[in-house]
Structures are given as C-alpha cells and as structure tokens.
Design a protein around this motif. Sequence first.
Motif, short mmCIF file in Angstrom:
data_model
loop_
_atom_site.label_atom_id
_atom_site.label_comp_id
_atom_site.label_asym_id
_atom_site.label_seq_id
_atom_site.Cartn_x
_atom_site.Cartn_y
_atom_site.Cartn_z
N MET A 1 0.84 -1.20 0.00
CA MET A 1 0.00 0.00 0.00
C MET A 1 0.87 1.24 0.00
SD MET A 1 -2.90 1.19 2.78
CE MET A 1 -4.13 0.01 2.26
N SER A 2 0.53 2.23 -0.82
CA SER A 2 1.31 3.45 -0.91
C SER A 2 1.14 4.29 0.35
CB SER A 2 0.85 4.28 -2.12
OG SER A 2 -0.46 4.75 -1.92
N ASP A 3 2.09 5.24 0.54
CA ASP A 3 1.99 6.11 1.71
C ASP A 3 0.71 6.93 1.68
OD1 ASP A 3 4.41 5.20 2.58
OD2 ASP A 3 5.57 6.89 1.83
N HIS A 4 0.32 7.35 0.49
CA HIS A 4 -0.91 8.14 0.36
C HIS A 4 -2.13 7.32 0.79
CE1 HIS A 4 -3.92 10.89 -1.21
NE2 HIS A 4 -4.46 9.87 -1.86
N THR A 6 -2.11 4.70 2.75
CA THR A 6 -2.01 4.44 4.18
C THR A 6 -2.49 5.63 4.99
OG1 THR A 6 -0.16 2.92 3.85
CG2 THR A 6 -0.47 3.80 6.06
N ASN A 7 -2.09 6.83 4.57
CA ASN A 7 -2.51 8.05 5.26
C ASN A 7 -4.02 8.23 5.18
OD1 ASN A 7 0.12 8.66 5.95
ND2 ASN A 7 0.46 10.00 4.20
N ALA A 8 -4.58 7.94 4.01
CA ALA A 8 -6.03 8.06 3.83
C ALA A 8 -6.76 7.05 4.72
CB ALA A 8 -6.40 7.84 2.37
N ALA A 9 -6.22 5.83 4.79
CA ALA A 9 -6.82 4.80 5.64
C ALA A 9 -6.75 5.21 7.11
CB ALA A 9 -6.12 3.46 5.43
N THR A 10 -5.62 5.80 7.49
CA THR A 10 -5.45 6.25 8.87
C THR A 10 -6.45 7.34 9.22
OG1 THR A 10 -3.08 5.74 8.81
CG2 THR A 10 -3.83 7.25 10.52
N GLU A 11 -6.62 8.30 8.33
CA GLU A 11 -7.57 9.39 8.57
C GLU A 11 -8.99 8.87 8.73
OE1 GLU A 11 -7.19 12.29 5.52
OE2 GLU A 11 -5.13 12.84 6.02
N THR A 12 -9.35 7.93 7.88
CA THR A 12 -10.70 7.36 7.97
C THR A 12 -10.89 6.61 9.28
OG1 THR A 12 -10.83 7.12 5.56
CG2 THR A 12 -12.35 5.79 6.87
N TRP A 42 -7.73 -2.21 12.79
CA TRP A 42 -6.82 -1.37 12.03
C TRP A 42 -5.94 -2.20 11.10
CZ3 TRP A 42 -5.01 2.63 9.71
CH2 TRP A 42 -3.64 2.77 9.46
N LEU A 43 -5.40 -3.30 11.61
CA LEU A 43 -4.52 -4.15 10.81
C LEU A 43 -5.24 -4.72 9.60
CD1 LEU A 43 -2.60 -6.05 13.65
CD2 LEU A 43 -1.71 -4.23 12.17
N ARG A 44 -6.53 -5.00 9.76
CA ARG A 44 -7.32 -5.50 8.63
C ARG A 44 -7.72 -4.37 7.69
NH1 ARG A 44 -7.28 -8.94 12.46
NH2 ARG A 44 -7.71 -11.17 12.16
N TRP A 45 -8.02 -3.22 8.26
CA TRP A 45 -8.48 -2.08 7.46
C TRP A 45 -7.42 -1.58 6.49
CZ3 TRP A 45 -12.18 0.30 5.28
CH2 TRP A 45 -12.10 1.65 4.93
N VAL A 46 -6.15 -1.55 6.93
CA VAL A 46 -5.10 -1.00 6.06
C VAL A 46 -4.81 -1.93 4.87
CG1 VAL A 46 -3.97 0.38 7.85
CG2 VAL A 46 -3.29 -2.01 7.53
N LYS A 47 -5.29 -3.14 4.94
CA LYS A 47 -5.09 -4.07 3.83
C LYS A 47 -6.22 -4.00 2.80
CE LYS A 47 -2.59 -7.37 6.76
NZ LYS A 47 -2.63 -8.74 7.35
N VAL A 48 -7.25 -3.22 3.13
CA VAL A 48 -8.42 -3.12 2.26
C VAL A 48 -8.22 -2.02 1.22
CG1 VAL A 48 -10.88 -2.53 2.21
CG2 VAL A 48 -9.98 -3.98 4.04
N ASP A 49 -8.69 -2.26 0.01
CA ASP A 49 -8.70 -1.24 -1.03
C ASP A 49 -9.90 -0.33 -0.77
OD1 ASP A 49 -8.73 0.38 -3.22
OD2 ASP A 49 -8.71 -1.24 -4.71
N ASP A 51 -11.01 2.24 -2.06
CA ASP A 51 -11.77 2.69 -3.23
C ASP A 51 -12.89 1.72 -3.58
OD1 ASP A 51 -10.19 4.95 -3.44
OD2 ASP A 51 -8.78 4.00 -4.84
N GLN A 52 -12.76 0.48 -3.13
CA GLN A 52 -13.77 -0.53 -3.43
C GLN A 52 -14.84 -0.63 -2.34
OE1 GLN A 52 -13.63 -2.04 -6.48
NE2 GLN A 52 -11.87 -0.66 -6.75
N VAL A 53 -14.69 0.20 -1.30
CA VAL A 53 -15.62 0.15 -0.17
C VAL A 53 -16.66 1.26 -0.33
CG1 VAL A 53 -15.88 0.33 2.33
CG2 VAL A 53 -13.87 -0.81 1.36
N ARG A 54 -17.92 0.89 -0.44
CA ARG A 54 -18.98 1.88 -0.67
C ARG A 54 -19.28 2.69 0.59
NH1 ARG A 54 -24.30 1.60 0.20
NH2 ARG A 54 -24.18 -0.64 0.66
N ASP A 55 -19.36 2.02 1.73
CA ASP A 55 -19.67 2.68 3.00
C ASP A 55 -18.57 2.33 4.00
OD1 ASP A 55 -20.67 3.51 5.47
OD2 ASP A 55 -22.74 2.99 4.98
N GLN A 56 -17.62 3.25 4.17
CA GLN A 56 -16.47 2.95 5.02
C GLN A 56 -16.84 2.79 6.49
OE1 GLN A 56 -13.81 6.21 3.97
NE2 GLN A 56 -12.87 4.99 2.35
N ARG A 57 -17.79 3.58 6.97
CA ARG A 57 -18.23 3.45 8.36
C ARG A 57 -18.81 2.07 8.60
NH1 ARG A 57 -23.08 3.63 10.93
NH2 ARG A 57 -23.18 4.53 13.05
#
Length: 298
Positions: A1-4, A6-12, A42-49, A51-57
Amino acid sequence: MSDHATNAATETFLAYRNLLFTVAYEMLGSAADAEDVLQETWLRWVKVDADQVRDQRAYLVRITTRQALNRLRTMKRRKEAYVGPWLPEPLLTAPDVAEDVELAESVSMALMIVLERLSPTERAVFVLREAFDVGYDEIAAALGKSPAAVRQIAHRARRHVDASRPREVVSPGEARTVLESCRRALETRDLQGLLEVLAPDVVYVADGGGVKQAALRPVVGAEKVVRMIFGAVGKYPGVVTVGPAVVNGSPALVVRLDGEIDGVLAIRVEDARISGLYYVRNPEKLTRVESETPLTLR
C-alpha cells in the motif's frame, strides 16, 4: 500500500475511532479488550482497497463487530474462572456524555451487567441495533446471518434486556442528588444517612477479581449492605475520601484510601433511591480511571 493510501486509511480510521471503541466496549465490557479489537480492526483495514468500499463506516463497524465477537467468545472462558462477580471495566467519560440520555444509558454499568446475560450473538445484535441504530441488513452482513434471523435475535435480546433494565431513566441531575447524599454518608460514616438513600431491596455487587477483598456474592437488602460497607470502612485506620466522577455516562464515586484509588462505585437509581451499587476494586480494571482522562464516546 502506498503512503498516500495508508494516510487516507489512517484518517478514515481515526474519524470513526470513538464509534468503533464504543461498539467494542459495549460488546465486551472491557476497555483493554476493546483497544485490542481496535488494533486488530486497524490491521485488517489497512489491507483493504478503500476505493472498493462503498460505506467505510459500515465496513469498519463490520470488522470491529466480528473481531469483538471472536474475543467475546474467548473472554467467556476467562470469566468462568474469575474469582467472585465480574463487573464491566469502569470508564471515566466526559460530562457531556451524561447529557446524551440514550448514549449514557447504553454504556451504564447497570445495562452492561444485563448485557452479560445475553449470548455473544444476541449482545452484538442488541448493541448494534439499539445503541447505534444499525440496519438489520447491515447487521446481517456483519454476522453472516439473514436479516430475518437478525430480526428474531434482536427481538429476543430486547425482551431479555427489557425484563432486567431499570424501570425509569433517571436524569443526571437526579442521579447526582442521590449520589451526593450517598457520598456524604460514606465520608462521615453516617449509617442512618446511607440507609435512607438506599432502596430496601438494594443489591450490592463488588468486583475484586481475586486481587482485592470483595464480597464473593451479591449482597441484598439495605441493612445488610450498610453493615457490610461500614464494617469494611471501620477496619481501615486511614483517611477515606469519596469524590464525584462521571463513569460510564452516569454520576459515580471514586473511593480513595489515603489518597490512593481503592475503587469506583457506580449506582443504579430508581424511585429516587439507590437500587444497585456496583463497586469495582480489581486494580486491572482501574488503570483508565487512574489516568483521569475522560473519554468522549462515539
């Protein structure tokens, strides 16, 4: 996963962290275990794409629910070997949580104890549906069950909870008034004053976890409870101080012996009297209270 990414996943993740913690805590009754669940989420979330998730919450709640269910089943074995009654870990919560009646009631010590009587699946469904108003379809996806089955589970869980929950929702102001009378009676060792604030059939439950001395069974009846409390206080030669706090969204007391925290006393109020006293003494469950950093839930 790119730094960008990862940062987006962290913010979410951070945006929903309080919500996820509250979901996990209400399912588990343990802040330490809830934090572990969040780490696993968190460990599972950072492995998820993402962009393919319709409802992140919804996706994050689903991961958290599954991880909490797994941990809840393993915790059952720990509780079976627990010494004496098991009470939820008390949480110092921000004062504004107490003003949110629905949220305060959903994390109250009294309700958390009731939730202990549900099966893991019933508890998950009840928490998601009643506390967070998650839709049946979404809960079904999280649990791997059909929406129809989830509706039946929700109905069954609600029936069990309604049979045991307090008959009335008490305002924070009413609870504080009753608690202040209790605090004064404890600090001044006023036996009659404490008797007057307790319901005749009050139930006292203490959790020492086998580390601190505590009643191994619930004590029922105002006179018995008062004798037990003042018998314990009378044996302590030092200074006993009792201070107010907001714990699990409700007014509570923090008891200190010579300045050192001894335990947290949560209450259940009905008809302007205390019908339930829940005293957590197990040191492992007091670390968050000792840090004195109130949580803002959700």
